[in-house]
Design an enzyme around this catalytic site. Structure first.
Site, mmCIF file in Angstrom:
data_model
loop_
_atom_site.group_PDB
_atom_site.id
_atom_site.type_symbol
_atom_site.label_atom_id
_atom_site.label_comp_id
_atom_site.label_asym_id
_atom_site.label_seq_id
_atom_site.Cartn_x
_atom_site.Cartn_y
_atom_site.Cartn_z
ATOM 1 C CG HIS A 1 -3.018 3.020 2.698
ATOM 2 N ND1 HIS A 1 -4.259 2.570 0.775
ATOM 3 C CD2 HIS A 1 -3.212 2.153 3.287
ATOM 4 C CE1 HIS A 1 -4.157 1.585 1.263
ATOM 5 N NE2 HIS A 1 -3.907 0.964 2.652
ATOM 6 C CG ASN B 1 -6.880 -0.735 1.488
ATOM 7 O OD1 ASN B 1 -5.923 -0.913 1.043
ATOM 8 N ND2 ASN B 1 -6.361 -1.309 2.847
ATOM 9 C CB CYS C 1 -1.577 -0.027 0.959
ATOM 10 S SG CYS C 1 -1.724 -1.914 1.402
HETATM 11 N N1 COA Z 1 -18.285 -8.129 10.257
HETATM 12 C C1 COA Z 1 -19.117 -8.459 11.170
HETATM 13 N N2 COA Z 1 -17.962 -8.908 12.781
HETATM 14 C C2 COA Z 1 -16.457 -8.757 12.061
HETATM 15 C C3 COA Z 1 -16.411 -8.237 10.773
HETATM 16 C C4 COA Z 1 -17.041 -7.922 9.983
HETATM 17 N N3 COA Z 1 -16.985 -8.428 8.563
HETATM 18 N N4 COA Z 1 -14.699 -8.558 10.113
HETATM 19 C C5 COA Z 1 -14.915 -8.888 11.624
HETATM 20 N N5 COA Z 1 -15.552 -8.659 13.116
HETATM 21 C C6 COA Z 1 -15.651 -9.346 14.449
HETATM 22 C C7 COA Z 1 -14.549 -10.120 14.862
HETATM 23 O O1 COA Z 1 -15.257 -11.297 15.048
HETATM 24 C C8 COA Z 1 -14.660 -10.180 16.654
HETATM 25 O O2 COA Z 1 -15.327 -10.387 16.973
HETATM 26 P P1 COA Z 1 -15.481 -11.061 18.333
HETATM 27 O O3 COA Z 1 -14.995 -9.951 19.651
HETATM 28 O O4 COA Z 1 -16.632 -11.857 18.756
HETATM 29 O O5 COA Z 1 -14.538 -11.492 18.397
HETATM 30 C C9 COA Z 1 -14.910 -7.808 16.359
HETATM 31 O O6 COA Z 1 -15.714 -7.856 14.894
HETATM 32 C C10 COA Z 1 -13.690 -7.366 16.142
HETATM 33 O O7 COA Z 1 -12.924 -7.590 15.682
HETATM 34 P P2 COA Z 1 -11.472 -6.800 15.973
HETATM 35 O O8 COA Z 1 -10.492 -7.555 14.899
HETATM 36 O O9 COA Z 1 -11.487 -6.295 17.360
HETATM 37 O O10 COA Z 1 -12.312 -6.191 14.845
HETATM 38 P P3 COA Z 1 -10.952 -3.806 15.009
HETATM 39 O O11 COA Z 1 -12.008 -3.160 15.448
HETATM 40 O O12 COA Z 1 -10.143 -4.016 14.977
HETATM 41 O O13 COA Z 1 -11.555 -3.900 13.272
HETATM 42 C C11 COA Z 1 -10.609 -4.020 11.679
HETATM 43 C C12 COA Z 1 -11.137 -4.829 12.703
HETATM 44 C C13 COA Z 1 -10.362 -5.069 10.666
HETATM 45 C C14 COA Z 1 -11.806 -2.797 10.872
HETATM 46 C C15 COA Z 1 -9.496 -3.200 11.568
HETATM 47 O O14 COA Z 1 -8.240 -3.807 12.751
HETATM 48 C C16 COA Z 1 -8.536 -2.912 10.856
HETATM 49 O O15 COA Z 1 -8.696 -1.945 10.406
HETATM 50 N N6 COA Z 1 -7.174 -2.996 11.518
HETATM 51 C C17 COA Z 1 -6.236 -2.631 10.285
HETATM 52 C C18 COA Z 1 -6.226 -3.416 8.333
HETATM 53 C C19 COA Z 1 -6.102 -2.736 7.680
HETATM 54 O O16 COA Z 1 -5.198 -1.352 7.588
HETATM 55 N N7 COA Z 1 -5.452 -3.058 6.357
HETATM 56 C C20 COA Z 1 -4.448 -3.148 5.574
HETATM 57 C C21 COA Z 1 -3.517 -2.611 5.634
HETATM 58 S S1 COA Z 1 -2.862 -1.296 4.196
#
Ligand code: COA
Length: 308
Positions: A233, A263, A109
């Protein structure tokens, strides 16, 4: 004295729109969860990396009032090339009718900002006009049944023309970095799908964006208050807000397309930049801060003075 300036810009999005409601219908997720946790409302999928790259590049050439034959070098940032071999850039060059040097660059990215900095270096070596493209078809390497990645990643391309101009360079400062010890946070094996450690990546992403942006600002000898447009980004609205808050760059001065694109990795910064320019948000002389982070882990920031 001769410097480098962005003189053209373009973006290409595939036609097929996938809304959060579409994902809700086939995955254990909700529109509310996706919007609240990521800021994404819809994304585009389809096409090939070379077709999207060609479309964005053709627009950038048009805006720069250049013909393809005016281009001396093509740099394509992508983490989803059409094939493992050869690189995708020669195909893009061919579609544009070019036989100049063409190469792919993979910094995930951060790739577009890496390519822009590399292009400015090539201008310093005497190259007159460089096409810099970021293009991705991430939908090909996302498991569409995996709710943690399927809601986030999508396809797009963005491009700029970087030209030699008389006087001082418009790339006032930059910062590039990588930490391979963090490779397990986001990866895709050959023939596999993207695997992501969302929470840890989130934490690292905010820190990388803030530190890298500050380093680029410092080298450019400008302050965040002087920045007209922050082009981060487009990974997650909460990451953008957290980094923006720490940097003193509020949403009003931030380019955002994430809600419409998801993304799109190396395409996200040039697509957001092109969108902001088309909205009339930049005038000659304005300062722009571009900042990316991604798999690797890599990060990259650059401060540009807009205009020739
Ligand atoms: N829909 C509903 N629930 C979802 C889900 C979805 N699409 N994806 C994950 N969950 C659930 C998880 O299973 C978890 O459930 P649990 O509490 O029962 O275990 C809960 O939501 C919270 O998950 P978590 O991973 O803690 O959420 P988060 O607030 O960290 O958000 C992301 C998840 C991926 C959106 C966030 O971590 C993120 O954006 N991270 C950076 C990713 C990124 O930038 N990637 C690209 C880099 S270039």
């Amino acid at each position: 004295m001769r410097g480098a300036a962005v003189t053209g810009w373009g973006a290409a999005l595939p036609e097929t729109v996938v809304t959060n409601a579409d994902l809700e219908a086939r995955l254990d997720t909700t529109d509310e969860w996706i919007v609240e946790r990521t800021g994404i409302r819809e994304r585009r999928v389809g096409g090939t990396t070379s077709s999207l790259a060609t479309e964005a590049a053709a627009q950038a050439l048009d805006r720069a009032a250049l013909r393809p034959s005016d281009i001396d070098l093509l740099l394509l940032a992508t983490t989803t090339p059409d094939q493992a071999v050869p690189a995708t850039s020669p195909e893009v060059a061919h579609r544009l009718g070019l036989t100049c040097g063409a190469m792919d660059l993979n910094a995930a990215c951060s790739g577009f900002v890496y390519a822009l900095v590399a292009a400015a270096g090539m201008v310093g070596l005497g190259v007159d006009r460089v096409l810099v493209i970021g293009a991705e078809t991430l939908s090909r390497i996302v498991d569409q049944d995996d709710r943690t990645t399927a809601v986030i990643f999508a396809d797009a391309a963005g491009a700029v023309v970087l030209e030699a101009v008389p006087g001082e360079t418009k790339l006032l400062g930059y910062d590039l970095g990588a930490d391979g010890s963090l490779r397990s946070l986001l990866y895709c094996d050959h023939g596999g799908f993207i695997v992501m450690e969302g929470q840890e990546l989130f934490r690292r992403a905010v820190r990388a964006t803030v530190e890298s942006a500050r380093a680029a600002l410092e080298r450019a000898k400008v302050t965040a208050e002087e920045i007209t447009l922050f082009v981060p980004h487009q990974a997650n609205l909460r990451i953008i807000d957290a980094a923006g808050q720490r940097l003193g760059l509020p949403r009003e001065r931030t380019a955002l397309v994430l809600d419409r694109t998801g993304n799109t990795s190396a395409a996200s910064v040039p697509v957001a930049l092109a969108d902001a320019v088309d909205d009339g948000r930049l005038s000659p002389g304005d300062l722009v801060l571009l900042s990316g982070f991604g798999a690797g882990m890599t990060w990259a920031s650059a401060v540009l003075r807009w205009g020739r």
